[in-house]
Scaffold this motif. Sequence first.
Motif, PDB file in Angstrom:
ATOM      1  N   VAL A  90      42.683  53.852  28.744  1.00 30.58           N
ATOM      2  CA  VAL A  90      42.626  52.658  27.900  1.00 30.58           C
ATOM      3  C   VAL A  90      41.556  51.732  28.455  1.00 30.58           C
ATOM      4  O   VAL A  90      41.104  51.900  29.591  1.00 30.58           O
ATOM      5  N   TYR A  91      41.157  50.758  27.665  1.00 33.24           N
ATOM      6  CA  TYR A  91      40.108  49.827  28.084  1.00 33.24           C
ATOM      7  C   TYR A  91      40.709  48.440  28.269  1.00 33.24           C
ATOM      8  O   TYR A  91      41.453  47.959  27.415  1.00 33.24           O
ATOM      9  N   ARG A  92      40.414  47.838  29.404  1.00 29.78           N
ATOM     10  CA  ARG A  92      40.988  46.542  29.747  1.00 29.78           C
ATOM     11  C   ARG A  92      39.913  45.602  30.290  1.00 29.78           C
ATOM     12  O   ARG A  92      38.982  46.030  30.974  1.00 29.78           O
ATOM     13  N   ARG A  93      40.079  44.313  29.975  1.00 30.02           N
ATOM     14  CA  ARG A  93      39.240  43.270  30.559  1.00 30.02           C
ATOM     15  C   ARG A  93      40.028  42.583  31.663  1.00 30.02           C
ATOM     16  O   ARG A  93      41.238  42.766  31.799  1.00 30.02           O
ATOM     17  N   TYR A  94      39.334  41.769  32.438  1.00 31.05           N
ATOM     18  CA  TYR A  94      40.022  41.065  33.528  1.00 31.05           C
ATOM     19  C   TYR A  94      41.157  40.204  32.969  1.00 31.05           C
ATOM     20  O   TYR A  94      42.237  40.117  33.571  1.00 31.05           O
ATOM     21  N   SER A  95      40.932  39.568  31.829  1.00 29.63           N
ATOM     22  CA  SER A  95      41.963  38.702  31.240  1.00 29.63           C
ATOM     23  C   SER A  95      43.223  39.488  30.894  1.00 29.63           C
ATOM     24  O   SER A  95      44.333  38.946  30.929  1.00 29.63           O
ATOM     25  N   ASP A  96      43.086  40.794  30.574  1.00 26.45           N
ATOM     26  CA  ASP A  96      44.261  41.634  30.312  1.00 26.45           C
ATOM     27  C   ASP A  96      45.057  41.846  31.599  1.00 26.45           C
ATOM     28  O   ASP A  96      46.291  41.782  31.600  1.00 26.45           O
ATOM     29  N   PHE A  97      44.329  42.094  32.697  1.00 29.11           N
ATOM     30  CA  PHE A  97      44.991  42.219  34.001  1.00 29.11           C
ATOM     31  C   PHE A  97      45.710  40.913  34.343  1.00 29.11           C
ATOM     32  O   PHE A  97      46.815  40.916  34.892  1.00 29.11           O
ATOM     33  N   ASP A  98      45.059  39.793  34.025  1.00 29.25           N
ATOM     34  CA  ASP A  98      45.606  38.474  34.357  1.00 29.25           C
ATOM     35  C   ASP A  98      46.932  38.231  33.644  1.00 29.25           C
ATOM     36  O   ASP A  98      47.912  37.777  34.256  1.00 29.25           O
ATOM     37  N   VAL A  99      46.989  38.527  32.341  1.00 27.46           N
ATOM     38  CA  VAL A  99      48.228  38.346  31.566  1.00 27.46           C
ATOM     39  C   VAL A  99      49.298  39.317  32.055  1.00 27.46           C
ATOM     40  O   VAL A  99      50.479  38.964  32.186  1.00 27.46           O
ATOM     41  N   PHE A 100      48.896  40.553  32.334  1.00 25.87           N
ATOM     42  CA  PHE A 100      49.832  41.553  32.855  1.00 25.87           C
ATOM     43  C   PHE A 100      50.454  41.078  34.167  1.00 25.87           C
ATOM     44  O   PHE A 100      51.666  41.159  34.371  1.00 25.87           O
ATOM     45  N   HIS A 101      49.621  40.544  35.055  1.00 29.31           N
ATOM     46  CA  HIS A 101      50.115  40.029  36.337  1.00 29.31           C
ATOM     47  C   HIS A 101      51.071  38.859  36.108  1.00 29.31           C
ATOM     48  O   HIS A 101      52.115  38.743  36.773  1.00 29.31           O
ATOM     49  N   PRO A 140      51.715  42.369  43.781  1.00 24.06           N
ATOM     50  CA  PRO A 140      50.417  42.139  44.431  1.00 24.06           C
ATOM     51  C   PRO A 140      49.597  41.090  43.689  1.00 24.06           C
ATOM     52  O   PRO A 140      49.710  40.946  42.465  1.00 24.06           O
ATOM     53  N   ALA A 141      48.784  40.364  44.437  1.00 26.16           N
ATOM     54  CA  ALA A 141      47.919  39.338  43.832  1.00 26.16           C
ATOM     55  C   ALA A 141      46.703  39.991  43.192  1.00 26.16           C
ATOM     56  O   ALA A 141      46.315  41.109  43.545  1.00 26.16           O
ATOM     57  N   LEU A 142      46.109  39.283  42.229  1.00 27.39           N
ATOM     58  CA  LEU A 142      44.860  39.736  41.612  1.00 27.39           C
ATOM     59  C   LEU A 142      43.666  39.176  42.382  1.00 27.39           C
ATOM     60  O   LEU A 142      43.766  38.106  42.993  1.00 27.39           O
ATOM     61  N   PRO A 143      42.538  39.867  42.357  1.00 28.62           N
ATOM     62  CA  PRO A 143      41.317  39.299  42.958  1.00 28.62           C
ATOM     63  C   PRO A 143      40.839  38.131  42.096  1.00 28.62           C
ATOM     64  O   PRO A 143      41.231  38.006  40.938  1.00 28.62           O
ATOM     65  N   PRO A 144      40.005  37.231  42.635  1.00 28.59           N
ATOM     66  CA  PRO A 144      39.502  36.099  41.838  1.00 28.59           C
ATOM     67  C   PRO A 144      38.682  36.581  40.647  1.00 28.59           C
ATOM     68  O   PRO A 144      38.048  37.632  40.701  1.00 28.59           O
ATOM     69  N   ILE A 200      31.366  42.195  41.713  1.00 32.78           N
ATOM     70  CA  ILE A 200      31.992  42.919  40.595  1.00 32.78           C
ATOM     71  C   ILE A 200      32.582  44.244  41.070  1.00 32.78           C
ATOM     72  O   ILE A 200      33.687  44.631  40.674  1.00 32.78           O
ATOM     73  N   GLU A 201      31.863  44.937  41.965  1.00 31.03           N
ATOM     74  CA  GLU A 201      32.378  46.196  42.514  1.00 31.03           C
ATOM     75  C   GLU A 201      33.601  45.949  43.388  1.00 31.03           C
ATOM     76  O   GLU A 201      34.581  46.693  43.336  1.00 31.03           O
ATOM     77  N   GLY A 202      33.559  44.883  44.190  1.00 35.25           N
ATOM     78  CA  GLY A 202      34.718  44.537  45.021  1.00 35.25           C
ATOM     79  C   GLY A 202      35.932  44.188  44.178  1.00 35.25           C
ATOM     80  O   GLY A 202      37.059  44.548  44.524  1.00 35.25           O
ATOM     81  N   ARG A 203      35.691  43.499  43.063  1.00 38.64           N
ATOM     82  CA  ARG A 203      36.808  43.150  42.167  1.00 38.64           C
ATOM     83  C   ARG A 203      37.378  44.399  41.513  1.00 38.64           C
ATOM     84  O   ARG A 203      38.595  44.521  41.347  1.00 38.64           O
ATOM     85  N   ARG A 204      36.509  45.336  41.134  1.00 36.82           N
ATOM     86  CA  ARG A 204      36.991  46.599  40.550  1.00 36.82           C
ATOM     87  C   ARG A 204      37.892  47.340  41.540  1.00 36.82           C
ATOM     88  O   ARG A 204      38.967  47.840  41.173  1.00 36.82           O
ATOM     89  N   ARG A 205      37.466  47.407  42.793  1.00 36.18           N
ATOM     90  CA  ARG A 205      38.278  48.075  43.813  1.00 36.18           C
ATOM     91  C   ARG A 205      39.630  47.379  43.968  1.00 36.18           C
ATOM     92  O   ARG A 205      40.675  48.029  44.091  1.00 36.18           O
ATOM     93  N   ALA A 206      39.614  46.052  43.982  1.00 36.13           N
ATOM     94  CA  ALA A 206      40.862  45.290  44.147  1.00 36.13           C
ATOM     95  C   ALA A 206      41.802  45.491  42.957  1.00 36.13           C
ATOM     96  O   ALA A 206      43.021  45.610  43.132  1.00 36.13           O
ATOM     97  N   LEU A 207      41.255  45.538  41.736  1.00 37.05           N
ATOM     98  CA  LEU A 207      42.077  45.783  40.552  1.00 37.05           C
ATOM     99  C   LEU A 207      42.685  47.187  40.601  1.00 37.05           C
ATOM    100  O   LEU A 207      43.832  47.401  40.182  1.00 37.05           O
ATOM    101  N   CYS A 208      41.914  48.135  41.126  1.00 38.57           N
ATOM    102  CA  CYS A 208      42.409  49.508  41.260  1.00 38.57           C
ATOM    103  C   CYS A 208      43.571  49.565  42.253  1.00 38.57           C
ATOM    104  O   CYS A 208      44.581  50.230  42.008  1.00 38.57           O
ATOM    105  N   ARG A 209      43.445  48.858  43.360  1.00 36.09           N
ATOM    106  CA  ARG A 209      44.538  48.812  44.343  1.00 36.09           C
ATOM    107  C   ARG A 209      45.766  48.157  43.732  1.00 36.09           C
ATOM    108  O   ARG A 209      46.899  48.623  43.911  1.00 36.09           O
ATOM    109  N   PHE A 210      45.558  47.066  43.000  1.00 39.16           N
ATOM    110  CA  PHE A 210      46.665  46.339  42.369  1.00 39.16           C
ATOM    111  C   PHE A 210      47.455  47.242  41.426  1.00 39.16           C
ATOM    112  O   PHE A 210      48.689  47.353  41.531  1.00 39.16           O
ATOM    113  N   ILE A 211      46.765  47.908  40.517  1.00 35.98           N
ATOM    114  CA  ILE A 211      47.473  48.696  39.504  1.00 35.98           C
ATOM    115  C   ILE A 211      48.140  49.930  40.115  1.00 35.98           C
ATOM    116  O   ILE A 211      49.196  50.369  39.658  1.00 35.98           O
TER     117      ILE A 211
END
Length: 468
Positions: free
Chosen positions: A115-126, A139-143, A160-171
């Motif tokens: 599926v395709y997600r934006r950061y705001s989707d992760f934010d609402v999910f969190h 777990p917390a979300l990256p900034p 942006i790459e660091g945030r992608r890695r952090a989102l991957c760890r979160f999910i």
Amino acid sequence: MKIAEHVESTDGFLSKLSLYKALALIALAQQGKQPSPKLLENCIQELPKPQLGEPRDLNALRMQPAQDDVLTMSQTLDKLLARDTVQVELIPEKKGLFLKHVEYQVTSQRYKISVYRRYSDFDVFHEVLLQRYAYRVVPALPPKRMLKGVLTSISEREFIEGRRRALCRFINLVARHPFFSEDELVKTFLTFSGSDVQAKLRDAYKKTGDEFMTNRVATLAKEYLPADIQAQFSTSRDLIRNIHNSFHKLRDRAEKIAERSKENATDLLMFGRELSTLGSDTSTLPSLASTQSTWGALRQSLKSLSVEFSVLSDKAAQQGRREEDDVVEKLNLFLDLLQSYRDLCERHEKGVLHEHQRALHKYGMMKRQMMSATVQPKEQASVEQLESRIVQQENAIQTMELRNYFSLFCLHQETQLIFTYLPITSHILGAFVNSQVQGHREMGKVWNELQPKLGCLFGGNNGVSPST
């Protein structure tokens, strides 16, 4: 036991017919007869009724799960890791109506869907996950964004790459959690491919409410807690704080090791380029050096060495990526979990516990007002209103007490989850050792191949030690 043999049950549940049959067999047993379904065939008009005593006596015999230890989590690290593996990949930037935005492709191995997600989707999910599971390690979300005007364009890509890695760890932490992984919220986030996943997530939360409202043991949590739960919690929190600090230092060192490998790659590449530059110099040698000097031939040989140093540079860069992907990321994953545990402890102490104490203080003030109203006559309506408020506050305190015990219950389970994850240390060490063995083997092979070439190019050993 004989009655249970004659009554059909599915997964521990009785149908209405099975319940009536069981009650009738109890009645036969109370009459001194052997409980047998054949005896029930003789009951034409109605089944025999058992003597169950007074309802209040039944209430005192409220059944408790005999062997179901709901407080203990029977999990292993391998079982947790096998629940799901989720990939989060960056999709090339798209232009929105006003601003460009980053989109991610989220692929669940468990559900076999992308599926395709934006950061705001992760934010609402969190947000909804934290509302639903306020008493668990979320777990917390990256900034969302970095400080403008501080970082360069290259640093922006790194961010942006660091945030992608952090989102991957979160999910992945969420998808592997014993309770989150089976929740409709997680399934919706990982599988819903409609146009508005945020509205879908909020609707899913509204239908269920928070965990206290749906967990079957929430109001009974106090009965399952050990007597020394507060002491256990305090000891575990201090131990996990020390573990967190140590893993922070391990992560920092691992990052420096990976960074040095990348710097080594750059240095090797530049070293090779300088050799190539030196070899490409076509300047004519002066007469005083041209008679006996072999520099002209040596200079031509240097140019070809840049190829080997380029290969060495690639190997060192691969080494750095392995250290970053396999070692640093695993350390960051566990650190994210440890930090979320510390956040949970803070929520418990500053949230539920603090609100409970405030409610008790407010209740004490109301009781004093009531005593004052009794001594000093006031209007009847005012007294009745105060009595009503006291009853409401008593109910609120009772609910808060239940939530406080449930919060401790969840904390006990989440502490077990942290200790279940501790064997990841061996995974991290294994990845670190393997990366070093592979990196040194690959680079050693190139160096060994380079060694005899020097003898061929320059003649003699020229300071090169023979292979042993």
